[in-house]
Write a protein that holds these residues in place. Structure first.
Motif, PDB file in Angstrom:
ATOM      1  N   TRP A  62      -1.285  -8.868  -4.238  1.00 29.96           N
ATOM      2  CA  TRP A  62      -0.998  -7.556  -3.649  1.00 29.96           C
ATOM      3  C   TRP A  62      -0.104  -6.759  -4.598  1.00 29.96           C
ATOM      4  O   TRP A  62       0.861  -7.279  -5.144  1.00 29.96           O
ATOM      5  N   ARG A  66      -6.311  -3.630   1.512  1.00 34.55           N
ATOM      6  CA  ARG A  66      -6.205  -4.779   2.409  1.00 34.55           C
ATOM      7  C   ARG A  66      -7.560  -5.411   2.706  1.00 34.55           C
ATOM      8  O   ARG A  66      -7.627  -6.483   3.293  1.00 34.55           O
ATOM      9  N   ASP A 109      -4.704  -9.983   0.763  1.00 39.16           N
ATOM     10  CA  ASP A 109      -3.776  -9.954   1.889  1.00 39.16           C
ATOM     11  C   ASP A 109      -2.563  -9.073   1.587  1.00 39.16           C
ATOM     12  O   ASP A 109      -1.913  -9.248   0.544  1.00 39.16           O
ATOM     13  N   PRO A 110      -2.243  -8.147   2.492  1.00 42.13           N
ATOM     14  CA  PRO A 110      -1.070  -7.292   2.275  1.00 42.13           C
ATOM     15  C   PRO A 110       0.216  -8.105   2.192  1.00 42.13           C
ATOM     16  O   PRO A 110       0.409  -9.090   2.919  1.00 42.13           O
ATOM     17  N   SER A 154      -6.729  -3.135  11.917  1.00 42.10           N
ATOM     18  CA  SER A 154      -6.337  -2.183  10.875  1.00 42.10           C
ATOM     19  C   SER A 154      -5.991  -0.799  11.402  1.00 42.10           C
ATOM     20  O   SER A 154      -5.368  -0.009  10.683  1.00 42.10           O
ATOM     21  N   ASP A 203      -0.153  -9.134   6.450  1.00 38.99           N
ATOM     22  CA  ASP A 203      -1.398  -9.542   7.093  1.00 38.99           C
ATOM     23  C   ASP A 203      -1.176  -9.956   8.547  1.00 38.99           C
ATOM     24  O   ASP A 203      -2.031  -9.720   9.400  1.00 38.99           O
ATOM     25  N   TYR A 229      -1.295  -7.020  10.962  1.00 36.90           N
ATOM     26  CA  TYR A 229      -2.644  -6.550  11.243  1.00 36.90           C
ATOM     27  C   TYR A 229      -3.415  -7.521  12.143  1.00 36.90           C
ATOM     28  O   TYR A 229      -4.180  -7.096  13.007  1.00 36.90           O
TER      29      TYR A 229
END
Length: 777
Positions: free
Chosen positions: A494, A510, A514-515, A674, A692, A695
């Motif tokens: 990321w 994303r 994975d954020p 999201s 992640d 979300y």
């Protein structure tokens, strides 16, 4: 296409095969693979995932003579190993080794064994000439293989010889010109391991590690006339790293192998018989028609084995078959001008590799004519360039002038200086200027995500090569794209590579990573957990920097193929995959689950009530900062509930027949992940302020609470089986049966539910019987 409900496949087990009593009101479920022994869990679950995702059975995968063990296949095995490892109490990663079965039509994958002992690796390799990797669970905390670099260094020199029939005299000129190509070729092999975990965060690796590396290199030269020459070379090395191996993006790199291997040394190419000879460098071929250009294809194949052990236990193992080939005719002598490619070379000198022919197809190339003019002094060159582009040790301008005059006199020309020239009575003389060109071919296989690296396709998705042209006496070094001893250029979590100034357009996408996972220390994989759907979204999915995908974003295929070589590994395929796994892990009565097709706002309110969500509350987040969340519990009065239910309804009505055929379609609702109404998605929040978990927390909880339609309840009624199907009014269904969960046949159709159910009776048979209801759109 007819859509089947795969969320709950219900079965009736009869005493002939297994004894299972199904009383009225008791549901029967598809068998859940036991965790012990591990091989049973692994093979059974992997087989189901293969069937769902690729339409394959595990034992249908051929490995020879055609290798069907493709990246999409390996990913599903990787996911299965990761799922098992989430339940394990073992200190080391789970290791599953393939074994094979020889059949009349080839060699096929037969199953896997669970074995992490280093002592049995050699015996296993004897059974695996096909190069299939072990499947090692992705688990943080361990050092890993990181890079394999191959560099081939090719040196080509073109020599010219003139001959005459009588001793030289002024005005009497030579009668023939011969050419010779001399080739030298060496290989450099480099292997790197990396402790990617920042020692300031997780501490150094606590125990000693042994790195054992071996490589089998096969090199050969060939062309349209066939094989020219070849050689097989071996190399091996063992490195012991003491306890306390420090790690991080600026350190932690270990290079257990960095070695050079010779292939050709001053080998003379013979056009007449298409071979290389290690003979006298002045043994020119004579009576060769014209001035042919050599045509060489260099191929280098490596079988690399990297074994990383801790106390006799495998912590990593790589079996990599890597190959690269180079058209040296195109790259060095017949296509690219190697002197022009260097840059900063005069037009005079660059012209010696010009392949145009102005005197007809059998005449000399313009490069040969330029070489002869330089050797005769007809074209002036500097001493620096003369020395830089030939291998002759010409030490001074005077030595250069003398060499030119000697050659001129032999030709029958007058000399250019007053040098005293001794009489040369021989009938042949080699030109004093014989240009040499050097090409370094660097190819590297690098891990992006250090936890994913067991296939060539995992390593930067195939080789990245760089062709670098050098001066003849300039040694090749650790040239790009090699990154031995430092962070890989392909490393891209990321926010992208932290040491690169290049802008990655997907650095904060994303849908492909994975954020907020900036490195290996940011993973939060489940460990020692009982089987349950709730942690599926935290399991590594087998593609770089991603866990199993529960978000609604769908990356465009073009974007995804920049991150994976396989369209079949697209993250949205996980929607069906996690729905299947959740159905196996879920212990709830399916009749008590909420249908993803319910239109009742009250039912949805009851389903969501009590679930927790995260709300990002940091007003101005920046990269690498500690995230801040409020934890909310959903109630029937939560204001976010209305837009959430509306989003589900809106997405459902956009489906064919206004119907979610599977839980997979339900997971595509943006408001669940999201576009969650609990998340602040303004400004830099998506790139800097969310992870992640934020979300995917809601869909991960819903996996245990929802189901697709319909649900089938099977009960024994004497010699018959009574099937009661819970489905939606207003839709038609077909009931199908199977003895294997593979081949399905129609039992009865169509059926239309009344008040949410329909029933039918069918004869019982010996052996297992499985039933499902299929929606007819």
């Amino acid at each position: 296409m007819n859509q089947a409900c795969h969320y709950r496949r219900l079965r009736l087990l009869l005493p002939v095969v297994w004894f299972a009593l199904l009383a009225g009101g008791t549901t029967a479920r598809a068998a859940l693979p036991p965790l012990d022994p591990p091989e049973v869990f692994f093979t059974n679950l992997a087989d189901r995932l293969l069937q769902q995702q690729l339409g394959l059975r595990l034992t249908e995968i051929q490995v020879a003579p055609t290798n069907q063990y493709e990246p999409a296949v390996h990913r599903l095995f990787q996911v299965t190993a990761n799922l098992y490892d989430a339940t394990s109490t073992n200190e080391f990663p789970a290791v599953f080794r393939p074994w094979f079965e020889v059949r009349s039509n080839g060699v096929f994958l037969a199953g896997f064994t669970n074995d992490n002992r280093a002592s049995t690796v050699d015996a296993w390799l004897e059974t695996n000439p096909y190069g299939l990797p072990m499947v090692i669970a992705a688990r943080p905390g361990f050092p890993n293989f990181n890079e394999f670099t191959l560099r081939s260094d090719v040196l080509v020199q073109r020599k010219l010889q003139i001959t005459r029939t009588a001793p030289p005299r002024i005005g009497i000129f030579p009668n023939a010109t011969n050419q010779m190509y001399v080739v030298g070729l060496s290989n450099f092999l480099g292997v790197e391991a990396w402790n990617s975990h920042d020692s300031t965060v997780s501490g150094p690796y606590p125990r000693a590690v042994t790195l054992s590396v071996s490589n089998l290199t096969t090199l050969w030269m060939s062309n349209d006339l066939g094989w020219q020459t070849g050689r097989v070379l071996t190399a091996s090395a063992t490195t012991n790293i003491a306890a306390g191996w420090l790690g991080g993006i600026m350190r932690g790199f270990a290079v257990p192998m960095a070695t050079n291997q010779g292939f050709l040394s001053n080998a003379v190419y013979r056009f007449a018989n298409n071979t290389f000879d290690n003979t006298s460098t002045n043994a020119f071929e004579t009576n060769m028609p014209g001035f042919p250009l050599p045509y060489w294809i260099l191929a280098v194949s490596n079988r690399l084995q990297v074994l990383m052990t801790d106390g006799g236990r495998l912590i990593d193992f790589v079996l990599l078959d890597a190959m690269q080939s180079t058209d040296l005719h195109q790259r060095l002598v017949g296509g690219v001008n190697p002197f022009q490619a260097i840059g900063g070379v005069s037009a005079t000198m660059a012209g010696v590799w010009n392949t145009n022919r102005l005197l007809g197809p059998s005449g000399p190339t313009e490069g040969i004519r330029r070489q002869m003019d330089i050797s005769l002094g007809n074209i002036t060159t500097s001493l620096a360039e003369w020395r830089s582009f030939t291998l002759s040790p010409t030490l001074s301008q005077g030595a250069k002038d003398l060499a030119i005059d000697m050659f001129r006199v032999f030709w029958g020309f007058t000399q250019l200086t007053t040098n005293l020239i001794q009489t040369n009575s021989s009938l042949a003389m080699v030109a004093p200027f014989n240009p040499a060109a050097r090409l370094a071919i660097a190819t590297t296989w690098q891990a992006n995500d250090p936890l994913i690296h067991h296939r060539a396709s995992d390593l930067n998705y195939g080789p990245t090569s760089n062709y670098q042209y050098l001066r003849p006496n300039q040694p090749a070094t650790n040239i790009a794209p090699s990154s031995l001893g430092r962070l890989n250029s392909s490393y891209s979590p990321w926010s992208g590579n932290p040491l690169s100034s290049n802008t990655d357009p997907s650095a904060h996408d994303r849908s492909v990573r994975d954020p907020h996972v900036y490195g290996a220390d940011d993973w939060d994989f489940p460990v020692n957990t009982p089987l349950a759907p709730g942690w599926l979204g935290r399991v590594h999915r087998g593609t770089p920097w991603q866990t199993l995908y529960l978000k609604a974003d769908a990356a465009p295929l073009f974007t995804w193929l920049q991150h994976s070589p396989e369209a079949r590994t697209h993250p949205t395929n996980d929607w069906r995959l996690v729905a299947l796994i959740a159905s196996l892990f879920n212990t709830n009565d399916p009749r008590a689950l909420t249908s993803v097709n319910t239109t009742s706002a009250a039912v949805w309110a009851a389903t969501f009530s009590g679930l927790t969500v995260l709300s990002n509350s940091l007003s101005n987040p920046t990269l690498f900062t500690q995230l801040q969340f409020d934890i909310d519990t959903i109630t029937a009065a939560s204001p976010q509930l209305a837009p959430l239910v509306d989003g589900i309804s809106r997405h459902r009505t956009a489906q064919p027949g206004q119907y979610f055929a599977e839980v997979a379609g339900f997971l595509a609702v943006p408001e669940l992940s999201s576009a969650s109404p609990w998340l602040n998605l303004a400004d830099f929040q998506p790139s800097h302020g969310l992870n992640d978990e934020a979300y995917e927390l809601l869909p991960s909880q819903l996996l245990a609470l929802v189901r697709a339609d319909p649900v089938v309840l099977a009960t024994r009624a004497g010699p018959c089986i009574e099937l009661r199907c819970q489905a939606l009014d207003g839709y038609a269904y077909r009931v199908e049966g199977s003895a294997s969960l593979t081949n399905w046949v129609t039992v009865s159709e169509p059926h239309f539910p009344t008040n949410g159910t329909f029933t039918l009776t069918t004869p019982a048979t010996n052996g297992p019987q499985f039933f499902r209801a299929v929606w007819l759109p």
